[in-house]
Scaffold this active site. Sequence first.
Site, PDB file in Angstrom:
ATOM      1  N   GLU A 122      48.838  48.585  43.490  1.00 28.57           N
ATOM      2  CA  GLU A 122      49.491  48.418  42.182  1.00 28.57           C
ATOM      3  C   GLU A 122      48.758  49.253  41.124  1.00 28.57           C
ATOM      4  OE1 GLU A 122      51.451  44.490  40.983  1.00 28.57           O
ATOM      5  OE2 GLU A 122      50.091  44.796  39.306  1.00 28.57           O
ATOM      6  N   HIS A 209      51.212  32.228  30.355  1.00 29.31           N
ATOM      7  CA  HIS A 209      49.778  31.981  30.549  1.00 29.31           C
ATOM      8  C   HIS A 209      48.887  33.065  29.972  1.00 29.31           C
ATOM      9  CE1 HIS A 209      50.455  34.991  33.670  1.00 29.31           C
ATOM     10  NE2 HIS A 209      49.149  35.193  33.647  1.00 29.31           N
ATOM     11  N   ARG A 211      46.495  35.501  27.885  1.00 31.75           N
ATOM     12  CA  ARG A 211      45.489  35.303  26.837  1.00 31.75           C
ATOM     13  C   ARG A 211      46.016  35.645  25.449  1.00 31.75           C
ATOM     14  NH1 ARG A 211      41.513  35.298  30.469  1.00 31.75           N
ATOM     15  NH2 ARG A 211      39.464  34.550  29.780  1.00 31.75           N
TER      16      ARG A 211
END
Length: 371
Positions: A122, A209, A211
Amino acid sequence: MTNKKIKTALVFGTRPEAIKMCPLVKRLKENNNFEVVTIVTAQHRQMLDSVLDLFEVVPDYDLNLMKPNQDLWNLSSEILLSTKEVFNKEKPDLILVHGDTTTAGLSALSAFYSRIKIGHVEAGLRTFNKDYPFPEEINRVIVDSVSDLMFCPTDRAMENLENSGVKNGIYKTGNTVIDALLYVVENKKTSLDYINLNPSLKTILLTSHRRENFGKPLESICFAIKELVEKYEDIQVVYPLHLNPNVRNTVRPILGNIKRVRLIEPLDYAPFCNLMKQSHIILTDSGGIQEEAPALKIPVLVLRDETERPEAIKYGGVKLVGTNKDNIVKNVSLLLDNKEEYEKMSKSKNPYGDGRACEYIEKIILDYFNV
Ligand code: UD1
Ligand code: UDP
């Protein structure tokens, strides 16, 4: 390299890395030219273990690093120091890391210090904004800058690397998430009965979720959900809450007691795929879900202002809506009210691969080592 196995260490630590690396662990283990060493940092614990169980992967090294509400400094130092020991003991020919987590960034740096070849699964994703997503954008840059082999999911990811001056080692393979998704959808049947969804309501699946969404942005997402269930009586919202306390402590006070909103524990990957398939719309800030949902033909509204995965937006299955309450309500309403708009999104193509990424990665490694 003749008659010698390629000693390949796969290092990962969080739920999404495990989902995207376990199919590769299994693929390489089936090939006699590889000696596979699986190292988990366990940056996540429960959410990692559930994926290891599903794919029946037993790590050779479990560094067991997760601490409650951990911070980046401690986690980073521990990954650096503990991988150093394992790398120096095992002396792999190649290490493979995935994506953009602290595990990926620091394990790659550690392998670089140990002068080991590095492959990035990735590779090449970028927003080109160091603060969004934080700290993932910089982890990607670190990993790619020390990698010898870069396995890119798309043309766009390849271009990002080429444009930044990388000359060698760039390959297009698709994303291993599609390998994982297809494997699970075809081989792991699950029931969602225990969630007790109302089959006559449209399900909106929500996950958040990141930050950069902690605090006000996440509050605003929750208020949008509250407004939507008040406005539409025929929808239900399911939110599997990430185990990060920064998520739970914000979401529960706002959505904990709202009719037709279900806050549930994180689902194992197989039931989660099942839930995605059954959903009418997905709202998320997750990277992996932005890739999986278009493959399942479910429209996705991304709760971020920028994404490193623009391909599905171009194809039409994904839309960026940010975290502004009114904008979220407006865009969900559009999909609920306008059939044409909904069908346009749900009919788009999946840009992230054909489910054979692991096979392509295996072949590239064999060629690289002249096997
Ligand atoms: C991490 C990655 C993020 C990725 C996400 C996937 C970094 C900096 N962040 O973020 O890129 O998108 O994983 O989910 O690498 N916890 C548990 N059990 C678990 C998992 C987490 O209790 O199985 C709790 C712990 O209190 C832990 C906290 O969540 O300290 C945060 O975990 P951490 O990996 O630091 O951050 P994530 O937000 O999960
Ligand atoms: N996922 C899961 N259970 C859940 C929520 C998500 O198995 O309750 C899967 C999801 O299908 C995807 C991956 O977890 O493959 C995404 O993880 P996450 O959103 O935590 O991280 P990101 O992809 O944003 O890094």
